[in-house]
Design a protein around this motif. Structure first.
Motif, PDB file in Angstrom:
ATOM      1  N   CYS A 172     110.328 -35.771 -24.508  1.00 15.21           N
ATOM      2  CA  CYS A 172     111.378 -36.775 -23.825  1.00 15.21           C
ATOM      3  C   CYS A 172     111.761 -37.941 -23.498  1.00 15.21           C
ATOM      4  N   SER A 229     111.519 -42.444 -18.808  1.00 13.09           N
ATOM      5  CA  SER A 229     110.249 -41.788 -18.059  1.00 13.09           C
ATOM      6  C   SER A 229     110.395 -41.229 -17.240  1.00 13.09           C
ATOM      7  N   PRO A 230     110.710 -39.780 -16.863  1.00 13.97           N
ATOM      8  CA  PRO A 230     110.749 -38.907 -16.284  1.00 13.97           C
ATOM      9  C   PRO A 230     109.674 -38.803 -15.168  1.00 13.97           C
ATOM     10  N   ALA A 290     105.758 -36.796 -15.467  1.00 10.27           N
ATOM     11  CA  ALA A 290     105.644 -36.220 -16.819  1.00 10.27           C
ATOM     12  C   ALA A 290     104.340 -36.034 -17.025  1.00 10.27           C
ATOM     13  N   ASP A 292     108.822 -29.482 -17.822  1.00 16.22           N
ATOM     14  CA  ASP A 292     109.199 -30.134 -19.251  1.00 16.22           C
ATOM     15  C   ASP A 292     110.114 -28.085 -20.234  1.00 16.22           C
ATOM     16  N   TRP A 318     113.371 -30.243 -22.192  1.00 18.23           N
ATOM     17  CA  TRP A 318     112.783 -31.285 -23.330  1.00 18.23           C
ATOM     18  C   TRP A 318     112.834 -30.893 -24.712  1.00 18.23           C
TER      19      TRP A 318
END
Length: 891
Positions: free
Chosen positions: A34, A37-38, A41, A48, A51
């Motif tokens: 991904c 900046s999820p 993470a 995820d 993703w």
């Protein structure tokens, strides 16, 4: 029963003796990815599921060079993967190894922070033993960031800074007592050869051994040297005691090999050194690694050039970027292997690994194939005056050297490329303080290299601004001076090249000289029988490379040279004939062999070479120019044989001598398929090569010729041919109109003004097309385009793009002053008539479509009464323009 017990005992004994041997395997497949900046993470429970699933090698910028959107994403992205680790690994040390990720990596395992690595082009690893859950799945979360950071080189460069984990990733499990994995991701073994002759070689081996247990251990360190057949040559054991949680150095000196087999360009014999760690009784094998050993000695002489094993060798080769079409830098091992095989086939014996360390497979292939290498860190264009920048640069040098220390092919370490090309400011007050900073950086890196490795040479590459480098004292520092020279490309006078070489030789007495870069851009779709610099034609590429090769081979003091480049590569800021691509490679992004590659293949001492040039130009065309209703065009043939005979459609058109390994033939092409075959004979041996060409013949007399008219595609303001390979179309050069034929009436070809004279066409990106060259030239002030075609219905396509602009264009520093001078746009509007009928009252390309946009307008026209076709331009304001015209007969 007794036999079974013995068998079981032997299995157990073997298992015990080999229990500690390291296990290494890739974990490349099916990562979640991904960009950005999820949130959370790094945490185990992060979601995820949405993703993207990717495999490593991977980059998120692989398609950016092929789109029309300026720039590319530089910033953070995340990779996640769950990996099961067996319980049997709990008593071993666990390490994750990255061969390369650009450019800052932060690793989390099971939600815990493991560590950080800075630098995008060297290997690195992390000990993850205490972070793993054995007998369970473990969550790996990796943050990779390729964003700009003033403290991390390279700051800028003429190549794309891809983000991603773009080389292999491994898990490695080793015994708690093992050869060190904590020394800049090296093998933990360093092999030196302080003395090598044809009669004797002295080998010294330094091994770093780590003890990750809580108790001191006594071990036996063994180094066994085997030849290429696997036969043992020498073996030596040393006892070593290692305290707990420490790494000790074991040195084995003066291992003598009599009558050694030497590593050479033509016969790169490699020994193999097996380094093993046993328990103190020698019964249990804890760890083992192997390293190549090449026995050779070499010298660079300022007057006589390069010597390997006492023999003079001219170093001739390539630079190489790690790019491929639509893949960016995320290449499988076999693609790297293919590139080095391409080099060897071409006759190269020298690779400048530029401008950064590359995949380990590259170095392995250079060792195997006998290719001398220079490796460098990516300190390019400029430096930053901070302790962090210097520290990062020094770390990169140490990683580079220690990781490739044992490579017999490596003979040069480099550390700066054109470092004064992009000085942050040019005012004198700033430069007085900036030059000492650059000098300090250079001397620090030079001293670091010489301390790390006393056996190899150091090198810096300069661009053609010697005064800059002298003021910063940079010409005094390295052992080898590399010069990147482009006279006849960016600068107009190609003969200035050899004058520069001679001046450098006279001025820098005692310095070894290499030409580290040279080369013209070549788009294999473009051809010209009036070649000129910056036309990107195959033909000018040959003129340029013939000249440079001739001049460098004639000067013994030029120890070697590396053309720029082995392959085309992505560079987002460039436009040229192919947007976002630097096409100075002798092969394309897809490794198509250009004529420049074929020229070197025939010139560099290869045996039995015969190649018809322009071999991928399979859709050709042109105007009838003989009474036999053929079109004669030149075809080059490359060979190391003295004479070549050429057959066209089964008939010999004669023999020609190869001058500088090229023979040019005037080939009479007929309409339709043409079979061209070359034959060369020498000493009873015969070589043959054949190509098939589809030729579209355009009659000179459009109405009365023996060849019927079907279509023509003409680029205005251009002497070039362009092959549209997607549509299998050929575009031909313009010509002035003559009765019974076709051509333009009035106007001038568009030429852009630069700091070094005018150049053909424009250097702007044309939006809305993959065929930039069709739109990058034009005729201005055009009165008409006339074609005396026979009666019938036609589709007439007019191609436009406004090449001037009212906006100031930023110069591209890599063009070294050959950029278009900023000039104001002069408004242009004009009317359009076809056969006297007004079809457009007011054409204003800039107003209606903007600058640098491809515009194609199609008109259906009936031609009757033998009047032919006339496209007329009526000036309203400024100069009418036309970039190209296509005339196609419907009925």
């Amino acid at each position: 029963m007794r036999k079974n017990l013995v068998f079981v005992f032997l299995i157990a004994l073997f298992a015990t003796a080999s229990a500690g041997v390291r296990t290494v395997y890739t974990i490349n497949d099916r990562w979640k990815f991904c960009p950005g900046s999820p949130f959370d993470a790094q945490n185990i429970g992060a979601d995820d599921s949405s993703w993207e699933t990717v495999n490593i090698p991977h980059t998120w910028n692989n398609l950016d060079g092929d789109d029309e959107i300026p720039g590319y994403y530089r910033g953070p992205a995340w990779y996640r993967k769950s990996i099961f680790v067996d319980e049997s690994r709990e008593n071993q040390s666990a390490v994750i190894v990255f061969e390369g990720a650009n450019q800052v990596v932060e690793l989390y395992v099971n939600g815990l922070y493991v560590g950080k690595h800075i630098g995008g082009y060297t290997r690195f690893n992390f000990d993850i033993s205490r972070f793993l859950n054995y007998g369970k799945k473990n969550v790996f979360a990796i943050k990779v960031d390729n964003g700009y950071d003033p403290n991390i080189p390279p700051l800028s460069a003429d190549f794309t800074f891809y983000g991603g984990i773009y080389r292999d990733v491994y898990l490695m499990f080793v015994d708690k007592v093992h050869l060190a994995t904590n020394d800049y991701a090296s093998s933990g073994v360093y092999i030196r050869t302080p003395e090598v002759t044809e009669k004797k070689a002295v080998v010294e081996i330094t091994s770093l051994v780590s003890n990750d247990t809580d108790s001191p251990v006594e071990i036996i360190l063994e180094n066994k040297i085997c030849d290429a057949t696997g036969k043992e040559v020498k073996s030596l054991r040393t006892n070593l005691k290692i305290a707990s949680r420490t790494t000790e150095t074991g040195i084995q000196k003066k291992i003598i090999i009599d009558n050694p087999l030497l590593w050479d360009i033509d016969n790169p014999h490699r020994y193999q050194v097996y380094t093993r760690v046993y328990d103190k009784k020698g019964d249990v094998l804890y760890d083992e690694v192997s390293n190549p050993l090449g026995l050779r000695w070499f010298e660079f002489d300022p007057e006589r050039g390069f010597f390997l094993n006492g023999k003079p060798r001219k170093l001739v080769g390539n630079n190489r970027h790690q790019d491929y079409l639509a893949k960016g830098n995320a290449l499988r091992d076999e693609m790297h292997v293919r590139d080095i095989l391409l080099m060897k086939q071409m006759g190269s014996n020298f690779l400048r690994v530029s401008h950064y360390p590359q995949d380990p497979v590259i170095m392995e292939m250079c060792d195997k194939l006998g290719i001398v290498t220079s490796v460098e860190i990516p300190v390019v264009n400029a430096v930053t005056d901070t302790p962090e920048f210097l520290e990062n640069s020094v770390n990169m040098v140490k990683e580079m050297i220690r990781q490739d220390f044992n490579r017999p092919s490596v003979m040069i370490w480099g550390y700066m490329n054109e470092i004064l090309l992009r000085r942050p400011r040019t005012d004198e007050d700033f430069l007085k303080s900036y030059y000492p900073v650059v000098e300090k950086t250079a001397r620090t890196l030079e001293n670091t290299i010489r301390k790390e490795d006393t056996s190899r040479y150091t090198m810096m590459a300069y661009h053609n601004a010697p005064d800059f480098y002298e003021r910063a004292h940079l010409t005094e520092i390295p052992m080898i001076m590399g010069w990147n020279l482009y006279q006849g490309w960016y600068e107009p006078d190609i003969d200035e090249f050899q004058r520069l070489l001679d001046r450098a030789h006279d001025k820098y007495k005692g310095k070894v000289l290499l030409v580290t870069e040279y080369g013209p851009g070549v788009d294999p779709r473009l051809h010209s029988y009036k070649p000129e610099r910056f036309d990107f034609s195959q033909e000018y590429g040959i003129i340029y490379h013939r000249h440079y090769l001739r001049e460098m081979m004639a000067r013994p003091f030029i120890a070697g040279f590396t053309m720029w480049n082995l392959n085309d590569f992505y560079s987002e800021s460039r436009i040229d004939a192919v947007p976002h691509v630097n096409n100075k490679g002798v092969t394309g992004l897809d490794r198509e062999r250009k004529d420049t590659y074929l020229f070197y293949e025939a010139s560099l001492g290869n045996k039995d070479v015969l190649r018809i040039g322009n071999r991928e130009w399979k859709n050709r065309g042109g105007v009838v120019n003989t009474v036999e209703n053929t079109c004669v065009q030149s075809v080059p043939v490359f060979s190391d044989y003295p004479v070549v005979e050429l057959y066209v459609n089964g008939k010999s058109i004669g023999s020609k001598k190869c001058e500088e390994n090229i023979a040019f033939f005037d080939v009479p092409f007929v309409n339709g398929e043409n079979v061209v075959e070359a034959v060369a004979r020498k000493n009873g041996k015969e070589l043959r090569d054949m190509i098939r060409i589809d030729f579209k013949l355009i009659p000179d007399d459009l109405k009365n010729g023996d060849v019927p008219f079907t279509e023509m595609n003409v680029m205005l303001g251009s002497p070039r041919y362009f092959e549209d390979r997607t549509a299998e179309m050929i575009w031909i050069p313009e010509q002035p109109y003559k009765p019974g034929s076709w051509g333009y009436i009035g106007g001038e070809p568009y030429r852009r003004k630069t700091g070094f004279g005018s150049m053909l066409g424009s250097d702007i990106d044309i939006f809305g097309t993959d065929n930039n060259p069709i739109f990058q030239t034009q005729r201005t002030g055009l009165e008409a385009f006339k074609a005396d075609v026979p009666d019938g219905e036609y589709s007439v396509y007019l191609y436009w793009a406004e090449l001037d602009t009212d906006k100031k264009k930023e110069s591209l520093v890599y063009n070294l002053g050959a950029d278009t001078e900023n000039g104001g746009y002069s408004k242009r509007t004009f009317g359009l008539e076809i056969n006297g009928n007004p079809v457009m009252d007011k054409v204003d390309i800039a107003e209606d479509y903007g600058f640098g946009c491809a515009v194609i307008q199609k008109f259906i026209v009936n031609v009757n009464d033998g009047k032919g076709l006339t496209v007329g331009f009526k000036r309203i304001e400024g100069e009418p323009i036309l970039n190209a015209i296509r005339i196609y007969k419907n009925y």
